[in-house]
Design a protein around this motif. Structure first.
Motif, PDB file in Angstrom:
ATOM      1  N   VAL A  34      -0.931  -1.664  10.579  1.00 21.47           N
ATOM      2  CA  VAL A  34      -1.530  -0.458  11.137  1.00 21.47           C
ATOM      3  C   VAL A  34      -3.022  -0.722  11.256  1.00 21.47           C
ATOM      4  O   VAL A  34      -3.627  -1.332  10.370  1.00 21.47           O
ATOM      5  CB  VAL A  34      -1.246   0.794  10.268  1.00 21.47           C
ATOM      6  N   SER A  35      -3.621  -0.296  12.358  1.00 26.46           N
ATOM      7  CA  SER A  35      -5.068  -0.465  12.484  1.00 26.46           C
ATOM      8  C   SER A  35      -5.672   0.658  13.313  1.00 26.46           C
ATOM      9  O   SER A  35      -5.010   1.314  14.102  1.00 26.46           O
ATOM     10  CB  SER A  35      -5.403  -1.824  13.096  1.00 26.46           C
ATOM     11  N   ASN A  36      -6.963   0.842  13.064  1.00 27.88           N
ATOM     12  CA  ASN A  36      -7.776   1.821  13.770  1.00 27.88           C
ATOM     13  C   ASN A  36      -8.331   1.174  15.011  1.00 27.88           C
ATOM     14  O   ASN A  36      -8.978   0.147  14.913  1.00 27.88           O
ATOM     15  CB  ASN A  36      -8.992   2.112  12.878  1.00 27.88           C
ATOM     16  N   LYS A  37      -8.111   1.761  16.147  1.00 28.53           N
ATOM     17  CA  LYS A  37      -8.695   1.163  17.347  1.00 28.53           C
ATOM     18  C   LYS A  37      -9.870   1.987  17.850  1.00 28.53           C
ATOM     19  O   LYS A  37     -10.298   1.848  18.983  1.00 28.53           O
ATOM     20  CB  LYS A  37      -7.637   1.045  18.444  1.00 28.53           C
ATOM     21  N   GLY A  38     -10.320   2.897  17.028  1.00 22.93           N
ATOM     22  CA  GLY A  38     -11.434   3.736  17.477  1.00 22.93           C
ATOM     23  C   GLY A  38     -10.917   4.919  18.254  1.00 22.93           C
ATOM     24  O   GLY A  38     -11.227   6.059  17.972  1.00 22.93           O
ATOM     25  N   SER A  39     -10.056   4.646  19.215  1.00 25.05           N
ATOM     26  CA  SER A  39      -9.546   5.746  20.025  1.00 25.05           C
ATOM     27  C   SER A  39      -8.168   6.188  19.550  1.00 25.05           C
ATOM     28  O   SER A  39      -7.722   7.274  19.860  1.00 25.05           O
ATOM     29  CB  SER A  39      -9.465   5.305  21.477  1.00 25.05           C
ATOM     30  N   TYR A  40      -7.486   5.336  18.817  1.00 22.44           N
ATOM     31  CA  TYR A  40      -6.144   5.688  18.352  1.00 22.44           C
ATOM     32  C   TYR A  40      -5.776   4.821  17.158  1.00 22.44           C
ATOM     33  O   TYR A  40      -6.490   3.870  16.823  1.00 22.44           O
ATOM     34  CB  TYR A  40      -5.117   5.490  19.479  1.00 22.44           C
ATOM     35  N   GLU A  87      -8.188  -4.709   9.878  1.00 25.31           N
ATOM     36  CA  GLU A  87      -9.558  -4.263  10.109  1.00 25.31           C
ATOM     37  C   GLU A  87      -9.614  -3.441  11.399  1.00 25.31           C
ATOM     38  O   GLU A  87      -8.850  -3.691  12.337  1.00 25.31           O
ATOM     39  CB  GLU A  87     -10.471  -5.483  10.275  1.00 25.31           C
ATOM     40  N   SER A  88     -10.550  -2.500  11.444  1.00 23.15           N
ATOM     41  CA  SER A  88     -10.707  -1.736  12.682  1.00 23.15           C
ATOM     42  C   SER A  88     -11.237  -2.631  13.789  1.00 23.15           C
ATOM     43  O   SER A  88     -12.122  -3.446  13.568  1.00 23.15           O
ATOM     44  CB  SER A  88     -11.710  -0.610  12.459  1.00 23.15           C
ATOM     45  N   PRO A 140     -15.242   3.131  15.728  1.00 19.21           N
ATOM     46  CA  PRO A 140     -14.346   3.867  14.869  1.00 19.21           C
ATOM     47  C   PRO A 140     -14.994   4.271  13.544  1.00 19.21           C
ATOM     48  O   PRO A 140     -15.966   3.674  13.121  1.00 19.21           O
ATOM     49  CB  PRO A 140     -13.199   2.883  14.632  1.00 19.21           C
ATOM     50  N   TYR A 141     -14.399   5.277  12.948  1.00 17.09           N
ATOM     51  CA  TYR A 141     -14.921   5.823  11.705  1.00 17.09           C
ATOM     52  C   TYR A 141     -14.681   4.828  10.576  1.00 17.09           C
ATOM     53  O   TYR A 141     -13.578   4.716  10.048  1.00 17.09           O
ATOM     54  CB  TYR A 141     -14.214   7.155  11.436  1.00 17.09           C
ATOM     55  N   TYR A 162      -9.493  -0.586  -1.651  1.00 21.04           N
ATOM     56  CA  TYR A 162      -8.520  -1.537  -1.101  1.00 21.04           C
ATOM     57  C   TYR A 162      -7.130  -1.404  -1.711  1.00 21.04           C
ATOM     58  O   TYR A 162      -6.239  -2.169  -1.386  1.00 21.04           O
ATOM     59  CB  TYR A 162      -9.032  -2.972  -1.284  1.00 21.04           C
ATOM     60  N   ASP A 163      -6.953  -0.443  -2.624  1.00 26.64           N
ATOM     61  CA  ASP A 163      -5.667  -0.318  -3.317  1.00 26.64           C
ATOM     62  C   ASP A 163      -4.816   0.776  -2.657  1.00 26.64           C
ATOM     63  O   ASP A 163      -5.145   1.954  -2.735  1.00 26.64           O
ATOM     64  CB  ASP A 163      -5.942   0.024  -4.791  1.00 26.64           C
ATOM     65  N   PRO A 164      -3.693   0.375  -2.027  1.00 19.53           N
ATOM     66  CA  PRO A 164      -2.867   1.349  -1.303  1.00 19.53           C
ATOM     67  C   PRO A 164      -2.339   2.478  -2.185  1.00 19.53           C
ATOM     68  O   PRO A 164      -1.994   3.542  -1.682  1.00 19.53           O
ATOM     69  CB  PRO A 164      -1.704   0.523  -0.763  1.00 19.53           C
ATOM     70  N   SER A 165      -2.285   2.262  -3.498  1.00 15.22           N
ATOM     71  CA  SER A 165      -1.734   3.323  -4.344  1.00 15.22           C
ATOM     72  C   SER A 165      -2.826   4.319  -4.759  1.00 15.22           C
ATOM     73  O   SER A 165      -2.546   5.315  -5.422  1.00 15.22           O
ATOM     74  CB  SER A 165      -1.090   2.708  -5.585  1.00 15.22           C
TER      75      SER A 165
END
Ligand code: ZN
Ligand code: FE
Length: 751
Positions: A34-40, A87-88, A140-141, A162-165
């Motif tokens: 999963v990644s941030n593309k700024g727009s989505y 990374e975004s 992106p944010y 960095y810890d998903p939990s």
């Protein structure tokens, strides 16, 4: 390997979306990324549960996320070994920025937990809460593009990040006592908890505090200390405008105000606006907080610093109710840094509690009323801006709508999404002018808008018109100038996603009419393309131009015939009356007006409630207050309600006001009668217009419709005549909503 790709567009950044996806992927043994593309947010999924994960993402996203649309596709990709957050990477496209989110209950608990590493940390936040828009520089944010970039994370914060939990997995503003921003008292060597404690002590001593918050500075004092409130009123030259009150918690609110379940939900929710709640008769809060008002502007602490201001464990008890008003000089935008606070606020306050996290975009507090269990917006800003208003997807356009001169907000249009900005202020003030120019630039960059057109008001002397002309020249894009009240009606249509013919009723203060006169009591037959003015308030001579919008007695003196003036000598002395009558005759320094707002001011003067306003809407608010005290809704009707004149239908307002001025009775029943008969006139005019044009939908807009009594009476009468009535909810009926109507007008319809 077969890979499902899901692109999700909306408020999906800074609301814990990526960690949410990653957690569910792990639980369902889906591999991918999963990644941030700024727009989505871009999601790749492999494994038999991919469709199931897609379902979860689209049907139950994190609470603060808003999905506007999504795309799903399949492809063949190399096999993933696990589910990763990439990374975004910035890509061009739709940009959605989250509004700021109030302190969440879990963070609040940690804030007061001695064993937590963020015990008493004034900047505690998580993926579910904290500042967003106000600290964002670019998309992106991500931390490096926010004002948190000056605060490198310590080892432990980094581990959580960095810890998903962790609750702070991928939370951009994460920080703690050792690595976060610091609070301090300006001009004194006092920091951290000592600074907050010092401020609490000052409040207890009745002093006035300036406090840096999320979207700007507040001015604050103990609301139960009459001397302190009185002094603040004197220093701010604000004799009677109600102050907003921040209560320690909702229990405290309930001691002083009536609150419905819907109001409570919004009051305690993640947006934390100021809500106008009905004050309980037995509330011991002093009248000076909101004189001649049935409501109190009420809100709850929404930043950790607010929570600490009320509850820092330093053995002091402070008042559970604080005045918390915007920190701005009159008419100017809210201050957002120490330099401005020192320059503009030092005169109103004794000490300034500030901090070193920069506010990049201002956001005043949002103010809302309630009508029929739904919000009825007065000022839309923090927590709401920049959420878009989504209109029918057949309507599209890219442009900027500049808004009006007072209560300015502007709006970016991108396809069928309309983004009203946070509140800017009154653009007549040079400081607001500068901020508007700067904010347009900032938001255009942030949203990567590529405007193809620009819209502004038709008023030739508005500063906003100048900004629009400049911008149109600089960007080499066409400029459209739109009639003020038509834009009001369009904003109501846009908010209701209504794209067909309506009878628009615009009751307003002042706007530039097509004939050069002052308009403000107008009836249109209109749709998104065209409007025709079919009725109005009876025209009258408004003496003294702008002055008469502050001094209602001038309009009263102009409206009243001599015998009626003689019955109401309190409105002004004989000499003034004669001067005003002469001005009317000669036309010198007078303008023709159909402003409904001015009628409220005039009646307020005639009933000896207010001769002049100390703030915009003062005289009209006081008139509404007395009308609301009327227990028995019986009143003497008036006729005829409307008359034909110059082929236009006119409300018979001047005759009615003259009649009212002769009547015996107290100001409560007479002010109620004014509201009731005016609503009769509205319903009657709409009925006549319906007969001629065969339109059964009415849209009510304009600043006068902030008057909830008038709103209710008009809606009830229209509905009883079988009309469908469109009213505002999340967009203000006043000039703060104009930009939306201007943008809506310029969208093009795809066939
Ligand atoms: Zn830290
Ligand atoms: Fe207006």
């Amino acid at each position: 390997m077969k890979t499902l790709n899901l692109k999700v567009y909306g408020i999906v950044q800074g609301v814990g979306f990526r960690p949410f996806v990653s957690r569910n992927a792990l639980a369902l043994s889906v591999k991918g990324s999963v990644s941030n593309k700024g727009s989505y947010v871009d999601i790749y999924m492999q494994g038999e549960n991919s469709e199931k994960l897609t379902d979860i993402i689209l049907t139950s996203p994190p609470e603060r996320a808003c999905i506007f649309f999504w795309e799903k596709s399949y492809s063949d990709r190399e096999e993933y070994t696990d589910f990763e957050i990439s990374e975004s990477e910035k890509e061009k496209g739709e940009i959605f920025v989250s509004p700021d989110i109030a302190l969440c209950p879990t963070c609040e608990k940690e804030l007061f937990d001695k064993n937590n590493k963020r015990y008493l940390h004034p900047f505690i936040n998580c993926t579910q809460c904290g500042p967003r828009l106000t600290i964002t520089d670019h998309m992106p944010y991500d931390r490096e593009r926010t004002s948190m970039k000056s605060f490198p994370m310590c080892k432990e914060c980094e581990r959580e990040y960095y810890d998903p939990s962790s609750r702070r997995y991928d939370a951009q503003p994460v920080c703690c006592n050792s690595c976060g921003p610091k609070v301090y008292i300006i001009g004194k060597d006092i920091q951290d908890k000592e600074a907050i404690s010092y401020a609490r002590k000052a409040l207890n001593q009745g002093k006035i505090l300036a406090l840096k918050g999320i979207g700007g500075f507040h001015i604050c004092c103990d609301a139960t200390n009459v001397q302190a409130v009185k002094r603040l009123r004197e220093l701010k030259h604000r004799p009677s405008k109600p102050f907003a009150l921040m209560f320690k918690d909702v229990r405290e609110v309930k001691k002083h105000c009536h609150i419905s379940p819907e109001e409570e939900k919004l009051l305690t929710g993640w947006q934390k606006p100021i809500i106008l709640l009905e004050k309980k008769e037995d509330s011991p809060l002093p009248d000076i907080l909101a004189p001649e008002s049935k409501t109190l502007g009420t809100f709850l602490p929404y930043s950790p610093l607010h929570a600490l201001l009320f509850s820092l464990p330093d053995h002091q008890n402070i008042s559970p109710v604080l005045v918390m008003t915007s920190g701005n000089p009159h008419g100017a935008p809210i201050c957002r840094n120490d330099e401005q606070a020192l320059k503009y606020l030092s005169g109103f306050c004794d000490i300034i509690l500030s901090h070193d996290r920069e506010i990049l975009i201002r956001a005043d507090d949002t103010v809302t009323d309630f009508y029929r269990n739904k919000p009825y917006m007065i000022r839309r800003s923090r927590g709401f801006a920049p959420l878009p208003i989504v209109v029918n997807e057949k309507l599209k356009g890219d442009g900027i709508a500049i808004g009006g001169e007072l209560k300015n907000t502007f709006c970016l249009a991108k396809k069928n999404l309309l983004y009203p900005s946070p509140y800017i202020g009154d653009i007549g003030d040079i400081r607001s002018f500068t901020v508007l120019e700067h904010s347009i630039k900032k938001m255009t960059e942030l949203f990567e808008a590529e405007p193809k057109w620009i819209v502004c008001d038709k008023h030739p002397l508005y500063h906003t018109t100048r900004i629009a002309e400049d911008l149109s020249y600089k960007l080499d894009i066409p400029l459209v100038k739109l009639q003020h009240h038509y834009a009001h009606i369009l904003s109501c249509m846009a908010e209701n996603d209504f794209n067909s013919k309506v009878i628009g009723v615009a009751f307003d203060g002042t706007g530039y009419g097509d004939d050069g006169a002052i308009w403000g009591g107008e009836f249109f037959v209109c749709d998104r393309e065209n409007y025709k003015r079919v009725a109005s308030v009876m025209p009258f001579m408004q003496p003294g131009g702008d002055l008469s919008s502050k001094e209602g007695y001038r309009v009263a003196a102009s409206l009243l015939e001599e015998e009626n003036y003689r019955k109401n000598p309190h409105i002004c002395d004989k000499n003034t009356y004669t001067v005003i009558q002469n001005m009317k005759k000669t036309g010198i320094n007078t303008v023709l007006s159909t402003s409904c707002g001015r009628l409220f001011d005039a009646v307020s003067s005639i009933l000896n409630i207010r001769q002049a306003s100390t703030y915009e809407g003062d005289a009209a608010n006081a008139l509404m207050y007395y009308a609301q005290l009327c227990k028995d809704e019986k009143y003497l009707p008036f006729s005829p309600l409307t008359v034909e004149e110059d082929s236009l239908l006119r409300l018979n307002t001047t005759n009615f006001i003259n009649r009212l001025s002769r009547e015996e009775g107290d100001k409560i029943s007479l002010s109620y009668r004014f509201h009731a008969v005016l609503s009769d006139m509205v319903a009657e005019a709409c009925k006549i217009i319906r007969e001629k044009y065969n339109i059964n939908t009415c849209a009510l807009s304009g600043g006068v419709f902030q008057n909830k009594l008038l709103l209710r009476l008009c809606v009830e009468r229209l509905e009883s005549k079988g009309f469908k009535v469109l009213i505002h909810s999340l967009i203000p009926p006043n000039d703060g909503g104009l930009c939306l109507g201007q943008a809506y007008y310029n969208l093009k319809e795809e066939i």
